[in-house]
Design a protein around this motif. Sequence first.
Motif, short mmCIF file in Angstrom:
data_model
loop_
_atom_site.label_atom_id
_atom_site.label_comp_id
_atom_site.label_asym_id
_atom_site.label_seq_id
_atom_site.Cartn_x
_atom_site.Cartn_y
_atom_site.Cartn_z
N VAL A 22 17.54 2.34 -24.60
CA VAL A 22 18.72 1.98 -24.12
C VAL A 22 18.73 0.58 -23.82
O VAL A 22 19.83 -0.15 -23.82
CB VAL A 22 18.79 3.02 -22.75
N GLN A 23 17.57 0.11 -23.03
CA GLN A 23 17.52 -1.60 -22.48
C GLN A 23 17.67 -2.28 -23.78
O GLN A 23 18.58 -3.32 -23.42
CB GLN A 23 16.28 -1.62 -21.96
N LEU A 24 17.18 -2.20 -24.90
CA LEU A 24 17.34 -2.83 -26.12
C LEU A 24 19.03 -2.78 -26.43
O LEU A 24 19.29 -4.07 -26.89
CB LEU A 24 16.31 -2.57 -27.18
N ALA A 25 19.31 -1.95 -26.40
CA ALA A 25 20.63 -1.70 -26.77
C ALA A 25 21.61 -2.66 -26.23
O ALA A 25 22.61 -3.30 -26.62
CB ALA A 25 21.25 -0.32 -26.92
N ARG A 26 21.26 -2.28 -24.82
CA ARG A 26 22.13 -3.22 -23.62
C ARG A 26 21.86 -4.65 -24.21
O ARG A 26 22.66 -5.52 -24.07
CB ARG A 26 21.84 -2.62 -22.49
N TRP A 27 20.78 -5.22 -24.09
CA TRP A 27 20.23 -6.50 -24.34
C TRP A 27 20.94 -7.22 -25.45
O TRP A 27 21.47 -8.14 -25.64
CB TRP A 27 18.80 -6.70 -24.43
N GLY A 75 20.69 6.45 -19.52
CA GLY A 75 20.72 5.31 -18.81
C GLY A 75 19.66 5.33 -17.79
O GLY A 75 18.78 6.38 -17.95
N PHE A 76 19.12 4.29 -17.23
CA PHE A 76 18.19 4.30 -16.22
C PHE A 76 18.43 3.34 -15.06
O PHE A 76 19.17 2.42 -15.24
CB PHE A 76 16.86 3.84 -16.99
N ALA A 77 17.66 3.49 -13.89
CA ALA A 77 17.83 2.66 -13.05
C ALA A 77 16.33 2.25 -12.38
O ALA A 77 15.46 3.25 -12.34
CB ALA A 77 18.80 2.98 -11.74
N LEU A 78 16.06 1.15 -11.78
CA LEU A 78 14.89 0.99 -11.18
C LEU A 78 15.33 0.50 -9.70
O LEU A 78 16.19 -0.45 -9.72
CB LEU A 78 14.22 -0.17 -11.71
N VAL A 79 14.93 1.10 -8.72
CA VAL A 79 14.95 0.89 -7.31
C VAL A 79 13.68 0.61 -6.80
O VAL A 79 12.58 1.22 -7.02
CB VAL A 79 15.71 1.92 -6.33
N HIS A 80 13.66 -0.53 -5.76
CA HIS A 80 12.63 -0.72 -5.04
C HIS A 80 12.91 -1.44 -3.54
O HIS A 80 14.03 -1.85 -3.43
CB HIS A 80 11.77 -1.74 -6.00
N PHE A 98 19.65 -1.45 -13.67
CA PHE A 98 20.95 -0.19 -13.80
C PHE A 98 21.37 -0.62 -15.17
O PHE A 98 22.35 -1.28 -15.38
CB PHE A 98 21.77 -0.51 -12.80
N VAL A 99 20.95 0.21 -16.29
CA VAL A 99 21.50 0.36 -17.39
C VAL A 99 22.13 1.69 -18.21
O VAL A 99 21.45 2.60 -18.22
CB VAL A 99 20.48 -0.39 -18.67
N ILE A 100 23.22 1.68 -18.43
CA ILE A 100 23.71 2.83 -19.31
C ILE A 100 23.70 2.49 -20.45
O ILE A 100 24.36 1.47 -21.05
CB ILE A 100 25.17 3.03 -18.83
N ASP A 101 23.33 3.43 -21.71
CA ASP A 101 23.50 3.17 -23.08
C ASP A 101 24.83 2.61 -23.26
O ASP A 101 25.83 3.57 -23.00
CB ASP A 101 23.08 4.34 -23.48
#
Length: 176
Positions: A22-27, A75-80, A98-101
Motif C-alpha cells: 500500500v505504501q509503495l503504491a501511494r509513493w 490502508g494503514f496508520a501509524l500513531v505515536h 496515514f495511507v489508503i491504497d
Amino acid sequence: MTNADVSARLAWPDDATSIVRVQLARWRESYADLVPADELEADGELAERWATVISSPKDARMRVLVALERADVRGFALVHPCYDPDADQVADGEIGEFVIDPGHQREGHGSRLLQAAVDTLAADTFTRAVWWVGSTDDVLRGFVTESGWEPDGAHRELAAETGETLKQIRLHTAIG
C-alpha cells in the motif's frame, strides 16, 4: 459488501508486506519526485522495518493500525506521541502515517481507519492529536478538515534525497 467485510485493527507483524504494498503504491502515485527510485523497489527492506515497528516499537504508545476489506489490507496508520518541539509529550499524540491504497479510496476505509487511530490515541490518554499533511494535498486535507481537524498555524518543509521539498501544514483536534 457487509459491515462484517470491512474493519480496522492493530497491525500484526505478518501485515508488514501488505503495508509496504500500500505504501509503495501511494509513493509511486504521489511522491515519485520525492522518493529515490531505488526506495520505490525496496519492498523487502521496508517490510522488515514495518515488522520491527509493529513488534518492537520505540515507544509503548507507538501503534500501527490497518484498514481491512475481508483479509486484505486497504490502508494503514501509524500513531505515536507527538515529537514536535512545541508538543506536550503527555497530551499530544500524532498520526504520523496515514495511507489508503490508491485503488481503494472512497470506500470508507479512511473513515474507519481515522476513527480507529483517534480511538487508539485516546486510549493511550492523549487529549489532542496532530497530523502533518502536504500543503498541496487538497483531497487529504479536505477529508481531515471535514472530520473536524483544523490548522494550528504550524508549517514545515521536509527535504527529500532527490533535492525536492515537501511542504506540510499541521492540523489538530481535541480527543478523548
